[in-house]
Scaffold this active site. Structure first.
Site, PDB file in Angstrom:
ATOM      1  N   HIS A 283      12.362  -1.489 -12.327  1.00 13.11           N
ATOM      2  CA  HIS A 283      12.204  -2.944 -12.450  1.00 13.11           C
ATOM      3  C   HIS A 283      12.229  -3.538 -11.047  1.00 13.11           C
ATOM      4  O   HIS A 283      13.234  -3.423 -10.346  1.00 13.11           O
ATOM      5  CB  HIS A 283      13.342  -3.527 -13.296  1.00 13.11           C
TER       6      HIS A 283
ATOM      7  N   HIS B 298       0.808  -1.215   0.000  1.00 11.75           N
ATOM      8  CA  HIS B 298       0.000   0.000   0.000  1.00 11.75           C
ATOM      9  C   HIS B 298       0.845   1.272   0.000  1.00 11.75           C
ATOM     10  O   HIS B 298       1.879   1.358   0.660  1.00 11.75           O
ATOM     11  CB  HIS B 298      -0.936   0.014   1.217  1.00 11.75           C
TER      12      HIS B 298
END
Ligand SMILES: CC(C)(COP(=O)(O)OP(=O)(O)OC[C@H]1O[C@@H](n2cnc3c(N)ncnc32)[C@H](O)[C@@H]1OP(=O)(O)O)[C@@H](O)C(=O)NCCC(=O)NCCS
Length: 211
Positions: free
Chosen positions: A146, A137
């Site tokens: 990446h 979150h």
């Protein structure tokens, strides 16, 4: 419906993207383009040639592309060429990934199987959220980040443009990882990481400079 998608990149990540697209019901693949085409086909998908093949694809009505190249600088450069030629870069999420409704993913980002993206996370353009990665979150990723397989970014972590989080690495919540930083496989990041730093180990420490 975005129609058939052309894959730019005939390497290992390109093979992962073929499997991602095949897992989406009804999704067609227009073919593969690569700066150095490896052969006539990859995993049964035709390799159409180098960049010269792109104008023909556009003329035939293909409007969507995905950049399947791991290097962040190359990914950005190829994305710029594709958008200049009128291709859209859709967000591609494997059906076996879990993306929170309140998460936001920008164009060209790909999410591989078993990845989880949590509430209110914000993922920038051209990111790769690799197999089994967890982005919790409120985490924020910049452009062309990446996140490697199985890496864990807990709540509120910030990762700036073009950083690489190695496979299985983990971070303390709310740390900030600077642009272009590289976090090694299996590292435990417990403090903010400066831009361009290369960190590895548990706890993560800077790798010795080369030379
Ligand atoms: C950290 C990393 C970038 C270093 O790569 P490199 O510059 O080629 O470094 P080398 O392999 O030459 O290793 C340099 C030193 O760091 C050590 N090292 C390398 N990776 C390490 C890691 N993940 N954890 C601990 N030590 C590491 C090596 O043992 C070596 O130590 P030494 O000098 O005492 O012998 C690379 O090992 C890595 O982990 N990359 C992440 C890849 C990834 O997961 N990408 C996304 C998945 S697709």
């Amino acid at each position: 419906m975005m129609g058939p998608v052309v894959i730019y990149g005939a390497g290992g990540h390109g093979r992962a993207i073929i499997e991602l697209l095949r897992a989406i019901p009804g999704q067609a693949i227009a073919g593969i383009v690569d700066a150095a085409p490896p052969g006539p086909a990859m995993l049964g998908v035709p390799v159409l040639g180098d960049d010269a093949a792109l104008s023909g694809l556009r003329a035939s009505g293909v409007v969507a592309a995905v950049v399947a190249v791991g290097d962040a600088a190359a990914r950005r450069a190829i994305a710029a060429r594709l958008t200049a030629q009128g291709f859209a870069l859709p967000v591609l999420v494997h059906p076996a990934a879990l993306v929170a409704q309140s998460a936001a993913l920008a164009e060209g980002t790909v999410v591989l199987p078993r990845a989880v993206i949590g509430a209110a996370a914000r993922i920038g353009r051209l990111c790769i959220v690799n197999t089994g990665a967890i982005i919790e979150h409120d985490a924020v990723l910049g452009e062309a980040v990446h996140v490697g397989p199985g890496a864990v970014l807990p709540g509120g972590v910030t990762v700036s443009d073009a950083a690489v989080i190695g496979a299985g690495a983990a971070c303390r919540p709310y740390v900030r990882i600077g642009a272009g930083a590289v976090i090694g496989v299996g590292a435990a990041v417990i403090a903010d990481v400066p831009a361009g730093a290369r960190m590895a180990g548990v706890p993560a420490r800077p790798l010795a400079a080369e030379g």
